[in-house]
Design an enzyme around this catalytic site. Structure first.
Site, PDB file in Angstrom:
ATOM      1  N   PHE A 121       0.848  -1.185   0.000  1.00 39.31           N
ATOM      2  CA  PHE A 121       0.000   0.000   0.000  1.00 39.31           C
ATOM      3  C   PHE A 121       0.885   1.237   0.000  1.00 39.31           C
ATOM      4  O   PHE A 121       2.061   1.174   0.368  1.00 39.31           O
ATOM      5  CB  PHE A 121      -0.882   0.003   1.257  1.00 39.31           C
ATOM      6  CG  PHE A 121      -2.355   0.053   0.979  1.00 39.31           C
ATOM      7  CD1 PHE A 121      -2.939  -0.886   0.156  1.00 39.31           C
ATOM      8  CD2 PHE A 121      -3.154   1.025   1.555  1.00 39.31           C
ATOM      9  CE1 PHE A 121      -4.306  -0.848  -0.088  1.00 39.31           C
ATOM     10  CE2 PHE A 121      -4.524   1.063   1.326  1.00 39.31           C
ATOM     11  CZ  PHE A 121      -5.103   0.130   0.501  1.00 39.31           C
ATOM     12  N   GLN A 234      -7.867  14.607   4.504  1.00 40.79           N
ATOM     13  CA  GLN A 234      -7.291  13.756   3.454  1.00 40.79           C
ATOM     14  C   GLN A 234      -8.234  13.633   2.266  1.00 40.79           C
ATOM     15  O   GLN A 234      -9.393  13.250   2.423  1.00 40.79           O
ATOM     16  CB  GLN A 234      -6.999  12.366   4.000  1.00 40.79           C
ATOM     17  CG  GLN A 234      -6.390  11.461   2.945  1.00 40.79           C
ATOM     18  CD  GLN A 234      -5.841  10.176   3.554  1.00 40.79           C
ATOM     19  OE1 GLN A 234      -6.600   9.279   3.906  1.00 40.79           O
ATOM     20  NE2 GLN A 234      -4.536  10.104   3.690  1.00 40.79           N
ATOM     21  N   HIS A 236      -8.747  11.428  -0.784  1.00 42.35           N
ATOM     22  CA  HIS A 236      -8.293  10.160  -1.349  1.00 42.35           C
ATOM     23  C   HIS A 236      -8.080  10.381  -2.842  1.00 42.35           C
ATOM     24  O   HIS A 236      -8.926  10.969  -3.506  1.00 42.35           O
ATOM     25  CB  HIS A 236      -9.342   9.076  -1.107  1.00 42.35           C
ATOM     26  CG  HIS A 236      -8.827   7.691  -1.320  1.00 42.35           C
ATOM     27  ND1 HIS A 236      -8.552   7.211  -2.572  1.00 42.35           N
ATOM     28  CD2 HIS A 236      -8.526   6.704  -0.454  1.00 42.35           C
ATOM     29  CE1 HIS A 236      -8.104   5.968  -2.453  1.00 42.35           C
ATOM     30  NE2 HIS A 236      -8.076   5.645  -1.180  1.00 42.35           N
ATOM     31  N   LEU A 250     -15.533   5.692  -3.319  1.00 41.84           N
ATOM     32  CA  LEU A 250     -14.142   5.266  -3.189  1.00 41.84           C
ATOM     33  C   LEU A 250     -13.737   4.167  -4.170  1.00 41.84           C
ATOM     34  O   LEU A 250     -14.469   3.214  -4.400  1.00 41.84           O
ATOM     35  CB  LEU A 250     -13.921   4.773  -1.758  1.00 41.84           C
ATOM     36  CG  LEU A 250     -12.461   4.545  -1.380  1.00 41.84           C
ATOM     37  CD1 LEU A 250     -11.707   5.864  -1.415  1.00 41.84           C
ATOM     38  CD2 LEU A 250     -12.369   3.933  -0.008  1.00 41.84           C
ATOM     39  N   GLU A 253      -7.386   1.917  -2.653  1.00 40.17           N
ATOM     40  CA  GLU A 253      -5.968   2.028  -2.934  1.00 40.17           C
ATOM     41  C   GLU A 253      -5.392   0.656  -3.278  1.00 40.17           C
ATOM     42  O   GLU A 253      -4.330   0.552  -3.893  1.00 40.17           O
ATOM     43  CB  GLU A 253      -5.265   2.604  -1.697  1.00 40.17           C
ATOM     44  CG  GLU A 253      -3.810   2.928  -1.912  1.00 40.17           C
ATOM     45  CD  GLU A 253      -3.235   3.804  -0.792  1.00 40.17           C
ATOM     46  OE1 GLU A 253      -3.999   4.527  -0.137  1.00 40.17           O
ATOM     47  OE2 GLU A 253      -2.021   3.756  -0.584  1.00 40.17           O
ATOM     48  N   ARG A 314      -0.878   9.276  -0.104  1.00 43.75           N
ATOM     49  CA  ARG A 314      -2.160   9.720  -0.663  1.00 43.75           C
ATOM     50  C   ARG A 314      -2.186  11.213  -0.964  1.00 43.75           C
ATOM     51  O   ARG A 314      -2.733  11.634  -1.987  1.00 43.75           O
ATOM     52  CB  ARG A 314      -3.288   9.401   0.326  1.00 43.75           C
ATOM     53  CG  ARG A 314      -3.622   7.942   0.334  1.00 43.75           C
ATOM     54  CD  ARG A 314      -4.745   7.652   1.300  1.00 43.75           C
ATOM     55  NE  ARG A 314      -5.128   6.256   1.174  1.00 43.75           N
ATOM     56  CZ  ARG A 314      -6.027   5.665   1.949  1.00 43.75           C
ATOM     57  NH1 ARG A 314      -6.626   6.347   2.903  1.00 43.75           N
ATOM     58  NH2 ARG A 314      -6.336   4.400   1.767  1.00 43.75           N
ATOM     59  N   HIS A 379     -12.010  12.215   2.049  1.00 44.56           N
ATOM     60  CA  HIS A 379     -12.016  10.846   2.547  1.00 44.56           C
ATOM     61  C   HIS A 379     -11.888  10.737   4.055  1.00 44.56           C
ATOM     62  O   HIS A 379     -12.528   9.904   4.679  1.00 44.56           O
ATOM     63  CB  HIS A 379     -10.874  10.097   1.877  1.00 44.56           C
ATOM     64  CG  HIS A 379     -10.829   8.635   2.172  1.00 44.56           C
ATOM     65  ND1 HIS A 379     -11.903   7.812   1.978  1.00 44.56           N
ATOM     66  CD2 HIS A 379      -9.841   7.855   2.659  1.00 44.56           C
ATOM     67  CE1 HIS A 379     -11.571   6.573   2.316  1.00 44.56           C
ATOM     68  NE2 HIS A 379     -10.333   6.575   2.756  1.00 44.56           N
ATOM     69  N   ARG A 414      -2.586  10.579   6.624  1.00 48.81           N
ATOM     70  CA  ARG A 414      -2.719   9.191   7.061  1.00 48.81           C
ATOM     71  C   ARG A 414      -2.303   8.245   5.955  1.00 48.81           C
ATOM     72  O   ARG A 414      -2.624   8.468   4.791  1.00 48.81           O
ATOM     73  CB  ARG A 414      -4.173   8.907   7.451  1.00 48.81           C
ATOM     74  CG  ARG A 414      -4.433   7.473   7.821  1.00 48.81           C
ATOM     75  CD  ARG A 414      -5.845   7.273   8.321  1.00 48.81           C
ATOM     76  NE  ARG A 414      -6.856   7.377   7.267  1.00 48.81           N
ATOM     77  CZ  ARG A 414      -7.178   6.364   6.439  1.00 48.81           C
ATOM     78  NH1 ARG A 414      -6.565   5.196   6.513  1.00 48.81           N
ATOM     79  NH2 ARG A 414      -8.121   6.539   5.534  1.00 48.81           N
TER      80      ARG A 414
END
Lengths: 610, 266, 244
Positions: A121, A234, A236, A250, A253, A314, A379, A414
């Site tokens: 990730f 954040q 995304h 969404l 990821e 991100r 997000h 994050r």
């Protein structure tokens, strides 16, 4: 005023997502009488939307991984603004929490030798995310739900809490209403754990559900608690952009974790040119190298080359996509292309089943054959209630917070996968902290006058049948926030945003219920949520205005560089006499020992497996 | 709120009664076609069984599946104890018939189409009382696996018949007529149906909770996987095999009565 | 030029109600839930509807669209015939609260009756992917309760007190087939869950938005396990003979 029912408990948990459920399970296991309230039905919380996985240094796939690397990655991803103690506890305890979930019945995907499988990730140096296809959040919430219902927790579904009740300085319960009947309810409780999630409904394009109206943030603020890092929202990088009805939805990821490639309308793999100098060395330099990494990972081998550039953090990927679109290299519907179709169709369906169905059914796109169109979507809120790392205690006695509503763990940005682990690590700790606090706290004694005041605020919209529509106000707020407090910010925009918020605050005072009774009335419910949305929106804008630099998820076009001064402070928001105060507070000093761990990990060779 | 026993207030939108629905599609088409299909298929086989066949289903090396295995030839005396209207086929057909009657797919098909229980989803039904498969006679459906055992045995005979159909003039002289291929396909389709049986799927490995811990695990998992693969198309093979059994019998009936010539293929 | 479509939505509560007509501006890729939201925001602010994720992951927005049980967030307008108004009604197996919202609390009561996952005391926590493929299918369930809504045993015959319904057969199967679970729920399955009431007519499978093969993979294997213990005459005899 109308009659209200009363329930009493030692610990009241507000919110039944991953964090709230885990807190309630722990509190109940400690012997505290525990009540759990949630706005929706049990098991529908936003946690079900989490797809990619739960980050924990199990070292099942990459043996070099350990908590120190995870700690390092989290701090580096958060641009060192994180509460170091939270990042440390999180990295150390996440593996135990994952194994605990498994012992409670969660069924993770397996490695070839029968252990929990982990995937790559963004921002994580090693393959670290335990997962179940792309529905890890559902697996987690169902596991916790089934554990919770057999543990003797009193669960109150479809109940909205509008206010925390206080006895002097300390928390003594909460006031709310049943969504179904509109009747009032008072929870007398020695301690309250907030686990209400985020603030995404302040924005137009968001991956968040209707529930994400910043209730916990706002109630804590009103109760006198401090909110920190509110400027860090954040976005995304990959939300759906088409069709309009699902804009913002969404796209996990995990698509990039499994080898998804980002391209602009010219077919360029643009992420190569946006990699920050600082960690460029960790990423592949060429298409060939990135493809080799994917080939090796697909073959189940240990990669001998560096990761693809799409696995940058991100904040960076979101800004890059935004820039590409703004400079005219976007896809037809205003996004960029994310392509996984070069991989075998069967594999894509197995590893990303819900993405496959989501695109096929909602957008008529077969992701095994053609690229997806994606763009940034609001997000997650890194900001939240300032808490003590070990116990989840806020600055108000008796008030605890965990999960997205708490701040500090993720700093300025994050990492994907760190949210699910955050929920269980700090959910458990907040449950422990609250149960422990409740042991020595006095019996709850809510003040009748405060209850009456709370009730009159809740019933007020019914007094204005010709008042303004809450739907209009919410829409205008979302537009203002997206336009002026979005991914890229400037002083002028933020000030305009704040002016609009002031106007909207005045309009919100005139909001009314035009139709219907107290019986399940969504218009009324939204009218009551507006106040919370406005408080968090103002906090975001004010903090963003004060942080005159670009760092993590906060990008100021008028201050495009990082400023070392702001690297030493968190911005804290407080309610001072009905006025919102934002001030700089010094970062917690990281102990020398941990600093050493961080520096050692910085150069990968120095990492030793214990 | 529901009371602890689970009894609930009726939703005011609920309306009882046969065919009451807000569906607008042709929901009645599937049960109607099922009635016609099962009617023709089982109707023909029943007719064929009662009618009997002068040659007892034999024609050269062919044997109609309705007469196989030929128990009445192994124990000819049986026939003398039975009433005249019982044809030898009836001695056999009860087993595959029972297999199909208790089959999980056919149960769905006839509960819906013949018993209207329910005829289709979200469509009202004519019955108020319901006990499902909890009471006699339907509780007997639970012995499906014993019919499955019998069906597997019979399947072995049908394969024998199919191979034998390729030996026209003595075992060494292989000659295939169209009928040989018909019989071969019959065995193939029946295998695809029988080996996809839900009970077989359970008994061959589905009953295990963990495939990787028992010593014969790989084998069981593979076997279970194979049955599962056929099971996913159980309905398809149920229809194809039913139709083909009927066709096979009809074909042999026609060639043995001389109304159809059996072309030699090679 | 945006197109328009008419909708008929049930408005009412436990005391009764009627279908009300609304006109909605449609756009590309629009789903029924989008239309309901538009009606809420512009015409009927008090129209009650449950929803959360709008991505078929939470299972909140269950309803009956043109008479068929569906998730509204997954039902595209372009898949519905345009010649007549789209009709949206609440699920009708559960008591009505208001408009499209029903009281599904009975389902949560059923879940409490099922003994939770009980790990084997000394097992090694290692198993292969093929051991849990079956269980993972069941764990896809998003608890939309459409299967409970459509099941005639509940819908027509109101066997709630003695029948758990397809959702909880899926739950039972997920627990029973878990490689590390030590609890025995077969007696419960046979005597309390009412699995015998299921006549495998497969409506649950037909409406499942997660494509879980409820009947073939959960209910029938459970029925077969029940046969093993309670019906198979040979096994019963063998058990009697070898009990001691």
């Amino acid at each position: 005023m109308d009659k209200y029912e009363t329930h009493e408990s030692d610990v009241l948990v507000i919110g039944a997502g991953g964090a709230g459920l885990r807190a309630a399970i722990e509190s109940s296991a400690q012997g505290a009488r525990t009540a759990l309230v949630c706005k929706s039905l049990l098991g529908k919380a936003h946690t079900v939307m989490a797809e990619g996985g739960i980050a924990a240094a199990l070292a099942n796939v990459d043996a070099e991984d350990d908590w120190r690397v995870h700690f390092h990655d989290t701090m580096a991803g958060g641009k060192m603004l994180n509460n170091w103690r939270m990042a440390e506890l999180h990295a150390k305890e996440a593996p135990d929490r994952v194994y605990e979930l498994e012992r409670w019945g969660a069924v993770f995907d397996r490695t070839g030798d029968g252990k929990i499988l982990q995937r790559a990730f963004g921002g994580h140096r090693y393959k670290r995310l335990s997962h179940v296809g792309d529905r890890t959040g559902l697996e987690m919430i169902r596991t916790l739900q089934d554990k919770g219902v057999h543990q003797g927790i009193d669960i109150y579904m479809e109940c909205t809490i509008t206010r925390l009740l206080k006895d002097g300085d300390r928390i003594t319960g909460a006031f709310g209403y049943w969504r179904e009947s509109g009747r009032y309810v008072v929870f007398k409780s020695k301690a309250v754990v907030l686990a209400t999630g985020g603030i995404g409904k302040s924005y137009k394009i968001t991956s968040n559900s209707w529930e994400y109206t910043g209730d916990g943030h706002a109630m804590a603020y009103e109760a006198g608690a401090e909110l920190i890092d509110m400027e860090f929202v954040q976005f995304h990088p990959t939300g759906m952009v088409w069709p309009p009805g699902v804009r913002g939805l969404l796209v996990t990821e995990a698509v990039r974790g499994e080898g998804g490639i980002l391209r602009n309308s010219k077919g360029e793999r643009f992420m190569f040119k946006y990699l920050p100098e600082a960690n460029k060395k960790d990423f592949a330099e060429s298409d060939e190298e990135a493809r080799r990494w994917v080939d090796e990972v697909l073959a189940g081998k240990k990669p001998t080359v560096r990761r693809p550039p799409e696995l940058s953090t991100r904040d960076n990927v979101a800004r890059s996509i935004y820039t590409e679109v703004k400079e005219g290299r976007g896809s037809p519907h205003g996004g960029v292309f994310l392509d996984i179709s070069y991989q075998p169709a069967e594999r894509v369906k197995k590893k990303l089943p819900s993405m496959y169905h989501q695109f096929l059914e909602l957008a008529d796109v077969d992701i095994t054959k053609e690229p997806m169109e994606v763009g940034p979507t609001c997000h997650y809120s890194m900001g939240g209630v300032r808490v003590d790392a070990d116990s989840g205690a806020s600055t108000v006695p008796g008030l605890f917070a965990c999960g997205e509503v708490s701040g500090g763990m993720h700093g300025g940005n994050r990492l994907g996968g760190n949210s699910l682990s955050d929920l269980v690590v700090f959910g458990r700790r907040a449950g422990l902290g609250a149960a422990d606090y409740a042991k020595s706290a006095p019996s709850p004694r809510p003040d009748g006058r405060e209850i009456e005041e709370a009730a009159s605020i809740v019933s007020a919209p019914f007094d204005r049948p010709d008042g303004e529509s809450p739907y209009d106000i919410q829409r205008d707020l979302q537009t203002a926030m997206s336009e002026f407090v979005g991914i890229f910010r400037t002083e002028a925009d933020l000030e305009e945003g704040l002016r609009r918020i002031e106007t909207l605050k005045a309009r919100a005072k005139t909001v009314g219920v035009a139709e219907g009774t107290r019986l399940y009335n969504p218009g009324w419910h939204l009218a009551l949520d507006l106040k919370n949305l406005l408080i968090v929106s103002e906090a975001i804008a004010r903090a963003a205005l004060l942080r005159k630099e670009s760092r993590g998820a906060h990008s100021r076009l008028d201050h495009p560089k990082t400023d070392s001064h702001f690297g030493k402070v968190n911005l804290a928001v407080r309610n001072v006499g009905e006025r919102m105060e934002v001030r700089e507070t010094p970062l917690l000093e990281m102990p020398a020992e941990l600093k050493k761990v961080y520096d050692e990990v910085e150069t990968p060779k120095a990492v030793k497996v214990p | 709120m529901s009371d602890p026993s689970g009894a609930q207030a009726r939703n005011p939108l609920y309306r009882a009664g046969f065919a009451v629905t807000e569906r607008r599609d042709l929901w009645w088409m599937e049960p109607l076609l099922t009635v016609l299909g099962l009617g023709v298929g089982f109707g023909y086989l029943t007719w064929a069984a009662f009618l009997g066949n002068p040659e007892h289903g034999h024609y050269g090396p062919y044997l109609s599946p309705v007469y196989s295995p030929p128990v009445y030839e192994w124990f000819p005396s049986i026939m003398t104890y039975l009433p005249a209207f019982v044809s030898p086929a009836l001695l056999i057909l009860w087993a595959p018939g029972g297999f199909r009657a208790t089959c999980y797919y056919y149960r769905k098909a006839y509960y819906r189409s013949f018993f209207l229980n329910p005829a289709s989803c979200a469509v009202g039904k004519p019955w108020e009382k319901y006990c499902g498969e909890t009471e006699f006679p339907l509780v007997v459906q639970n012995i499906h696996r014993y019919f499955m055992y019998l069906a597997v045995v019979i399947l072995a005979f049908l394969w024998y018949d199919a191979l034998k159909a390729f030996t026209r003039d003595g075992p060494k002289d292989y000659v295939a007529g169209a009928g040989s291929v018909v019989l071969l396909l019959n065995a193939v389709f029946l295998s695809l149906y029988t080996l996809g049986c839900h009970s077989l799927r359970h008994l061959i490995g589905g009953y295990l909770d963990c495939f990787s811990t028992c010593p014969t695990s790989k084998l069981r998992h593979t076997a279970w996987g194979g049955v599962t693969c056929l099971n996913e198309r159980h309905m398809l093979w149920a229809w194809v095999s039913l139709g083909w059994v009927g066709f096979t019998d009809l074909y042999i009936r026609l060639v043995s009565s001389g109304r159809l010539a059996d072309p030699v293929l090679f | 030029m945006p197109e328009q479509r008419s909708f008929r939505v049930f408005r009412g509560d436990a005391g009764g109600g009627q279908m009300k007509e609304y006109t909605v501006e449609t756009g590309p890729g629009m789903v029924v839930l989008d239309a309901v939201h538009q009606i809420q925001a512009t015409q009927a602010p008090d129209l009650a509807v449950r929803w959360n994720c709008k991505a078929a992951k939470c299972g909140s927005c269950s309803a009956e669209v043109n008479g068929k049980p569906k998730l509204m967030c997954k039902t595209r307008l372009d898949d519905l015939p345009a010649d007549r108004p789209v009709e949206v009604r609440p699920m009708r197996t559960f008591p009505l609260i208001k408009d499209l919202v029903t009281d599904v609390s009975w389902n949560y009561e059923v879940n409490k009756k099922i003994p939770p996952f009980t790990p084997k005391p000394n097992g090694e926590w290692r198993w292969m992917q093929e051991d849990v493929d079956r269980v993972q299918e069941f764990r896809k369930c998003i608890e939309c309760f459409l299967c409970q809504n459509v099941c005639h045993v509940l819908r027509e015959h109101q066997k709630q007190p003695e029948f758990f319904g397809p959702r909880f057969f899926v739950r039972l199967a997920a627990l029973e087939m878990h490689p590390m679970d030590a609890a025995d729920r077969l007696d419960l399955t046979h005597r309390q869950s009412g699995v015998g009431y299921c006549n495998i007519t497969k409506c649950c499978t037909e409406v499942c938005p997660e494509d879980i093969h409820i009947t073939d993979n959960a209910i029938i294997p459970l029925k077969e396990r029940v046969v093993d213990r309670f019906y198979d005459p040979v096994r019963r005899l063998l058990r009697k003979l070898f009990r001691r």
